[in-house]
Design a protein around this motif. Structure first.
Motif, short mmCIF file in Angstrom:
data_model
loop_
_atom_site.label_atom_id
_atom_site.label_comp_id
_atom_site.label_asym_id
_atom_site.label_seq_id
_atom_site.Cartn_x
_atom_site.Cartn_y
_atom_site.Cartn_z
N VAL A 103 -106.65 -83.30 -30.15
CA VAL A 103 -105.95 -81.52 -29.50
C VAL A 103 -104.23 -82.61 -28.93
CG1 VAL A 103 -105.31 -80.18 -27.92
CG2 VAL A 103 -106.94 -80.12 -29.45
N ILE A 104 -102.74 -82.07 -28.91
CA ILE A 104 -102.15 -82.91 -28.21
C ILE A 104 -101.50 -81.63 -27.51
CG2 ILE A 104 -99.91 -84.58 -28.27
CD1 ILE A 104 -100.39 -84.60 -30.79
N ASN A 141 -95.43 -76.35 -24.33
CA ASN A 141 -96.35 -75.35 -23.77
C ASN A 141 -96.51 -74.09 -22.97
OD1 ASN A 141 -98.59 -76.66 -26.51
ND2 ASN A 141 -96.31 -75.39 -27.20
N THR A 148 -108.02 -74.92 -30.94
CA THR A 148 -107.67 -75.23 -29.56
C THR A 148 -108.60 -74.56 -28.83
OG1 THR A 148 -105.63 -73.78 -29.24
CG2 THR A 148 -105.43 -75.95 -29.39
N ASP A 172 -94.45 -71.46 -35.73
CA ASP A 172 -94.96 -71.97 -34.59
C ASP A 172 -95.34 -72.71 -34.54
OD1 ASP A 172 -97.23 -70.97 -33.55
OD2 ASP A 172 -98.86 -71.09 -34.66
N ASP A 173 -95.63 -72.91 -32.83
CA ASP A 173 -95.54 -74.12 -32.37
C ASP A 173 -95.97 -75.53 -33.03
OD1 ASP A 173 -97.75 -73.46 -31.14
OD2 ASP A 173 -97.51 -74.13 -29.63
N PHE A 174 -98.04 -75.48 -33.72
CA PHE A 174 -98.33 -76.21 -34.16
C PHE A 174 -98.78 -75.31 -35.72
CE2 PHE A 174 -98.60 -78.62 -30.44
CZ PHE A 174 -98.95 -79.72 -30.33
N ALA A 200 -102.17 -76.73 -37.70
CA ALA A 200 -103.52 -77.22 -38.07
C ALA A 200 -104.51 -77.21 -39.72
CB ALA A 200 -104.26 -77.29 -36.62
N ASN A 201 -105.41 -75.93 -38.88
CA ASN A 201 -105.97 -76.34 -39.87
C ASN A 201 -105.33 -74.61 -40.29
OD1 ASN A 201 -108.01 -78.20 -39.95
ND2 ASN A 201 -108.76 -76.77 -37.86
N GLY A 202 -103.74 -73.88 -40.23
CA GLY A 202 -103.42 -73.22 -40.67
C GLY A 202 -103.83 -72.17 -40.59
N GLU A 203 -104.74 -71.50 -39.66
CA GLU A 203 -105.58 -70.41 -39.34
C GLU A 203 -104.54 -69.24 -38.70
OE1 GLU A 203 -108.58 -68.83 -39.72
OE2 GLU A 203 -109.91 -71.44 -40.35
N ALA A 204 -103.22 -69.65 -37.59
CA ALA A 204 -102.49 -69.12 -37.17
C ALA A 204 -101.38 -68.59 -38.83
CB ALA A 204 -101.63 -69.36 -35.81
N LYS A 232 -100.21 -81.20 -37.62
CA LYS A 232 -101.13 -82.24 -37.68
C LYS A 232 -101.64 -82.30 -39.42
CE LYS A 232 -103.18 -80.57 -34.24
NZ LYS A 232 -104.40 -80.69 -33.26
P1 5GP Z 1 -103.95 -73.67 -36.56
O1 5GP Z 1 -104.49 -72.38 -36.92
O2 5GP Z 1 -103.05 -74.01 -37.91
O3 5GP Z 1 -105.48 -74.06 -36.85
O4 5GP Z 1 -103.36 -74.48 -35.18
C1 5GP Z 1 -101.97 -74.03 -34.67
C2 5GP Z 1 -102.32 -72.73 -33.24
O5 5GP Z 1 -103.33 -73.41 -32.21
C3 5GP Z 1 -101.26 -72.91 -32.57
O6 5GP Z 1 -100.77 -71.49 -32.88
C4 5GP Z 1 -100.90 -73.67 -32.03
O7 5GP Z 1 -101.47 -73.15 -30.78
C5 5GP Z 1 -102.42 -74.32 -31.63
N1 5GP Z 1 -102.46 -75.35 -31.63
C6 5GP Z 1 -103.72 -76.26 -32.70
N2 5GP Z 1 -103.51 -77.44 -32.78
C7 5GP Z 1 -102.66 -77.64 -31.37
C8 5GP Z 1 -102.78 -79.18 -30.42
O8 5GP Z 1 -102.63 -80.39 -30.74
N3 5GP Z 1 -101.99 -79.23 -29.59
C9 5GP Z 1 -101.74 -77.56 -28.97
N4 5GP Z 1 -100.69 -77.82 -27.76
N5 5GP Z 1 -101.83 -76.54 -30.10
C10 5GP Z 1 -102.47 -76.68 -30.90
#
Ligand code: 5GP
Length: 193
Positions: free
Chosen positions: A19-20, A27, A101, A125-127, A129-133, A157
């Motif tokens: 996580v960054i 943020n 996170t 979206d801001d990030f 990662a695994n695409g859930e959001a 990421k």
């Molecule tokens: P995902 O749903 O793709 O797994 O993760 C994306 C969501 O998780 C984003 O909405 C973001 O808010 C949060 N997120 C995922 N990885 C990071 C990270 O490394 N840093 C921060 N600040 N937020 C993250």
């Protein structure tokens, strides 16, 4: 090197679990100039797509999404994690989003009033990662019968599988910056978007 990459190298803090923390410019405290430059990148990439709405999820997506929407001159809509008392039980679309996170699953909703089958939606979206959001937002758009015109991400990421999941659904993904690795506390960027 791009403005966003430079800022991540300067002020980003690498936490456990890949996580960054970017809360000095994205943020928590928000740098409007960075948001403006991100929004311009999204605008130039998706400007031919006939976007009618920008959709994000609260809270961290709101800043880049609102400035992006201003460039497209369309409304910005954000998925809410709590149901407002003013919104009746059948008046919204809902889906579940697992937060990478925070390690919790949030039920998120958008009002049926603000999205319909004529919309071409840009998801921001801001990030990634695994695409859930992003996939949760795609689900909401699909429930409304609208079309996802693309997905715009500030920081991807790329060592996680979110991009692949979105591409498997046939979606166009554009990321302002892509991180290939965070190993040994070193940030390695990938070329391209
Ligand atoms: P995902 O749903 O793709 O797994 O993760 C994306 C969501 O998780 C984003 O909405 C973001 O808010 C949060 N997120 C995922 N990885 C990071 C990270 O490394 N840093 C921060 N600040 N937020 C993250």
């Amino acid at each position: 090197m791009s403005y966003l990459k430079e800022r991540i190298l300067k002020d980003g803090i690498i936490l456990p679990n890949n996580v960054i923390k970017v809360d000095s410019f994205m943020n928590h405290q928000i740098d409007p100039e960075i948001m403006q430059e991100i929004a311009i990148d999204f605008y130039y990439h998706f400007r031919q797509e006939g976007i009618t709405k920008v959709l994000t999820i609260e809270a961290s997506g709101i800043a880049p999404a609102i400035i992006t929407a201003a460039h497209f001159k369309v409304p910005m809509l954000f998925a809410k994690k709590t149901q407002p008392s003013t919104l009746g039980n059948k008046d919204f679309y809902e889906t579940n989003v697992y937060s990478y996170t925070k390690n919790v699953t949030n039920r998120v909703i958008i009002s049926k009033k603000y999205i319909n089958e004529n919309d071409r939606v840009l998801i921001i979206d801001d990030f990634l990662a695994n695409g859930e959001a992003a996939l949760g937002l795609v689900d909401l758009v699909e429930q409304a019968g609208a079309q996802v015109a693309g997905v715009g991400i500030c920081i991807e990421k790329s060592f996680q599988n979110g991009r692949q999941k979105l591409m498997d659904k046939g979606l166009e993904v554009f990321s302002v910056c892509r991180i290939g690795s965070l190993e040994d506390q070193q940030i390695e960027f990938l070329e391209g978007n």
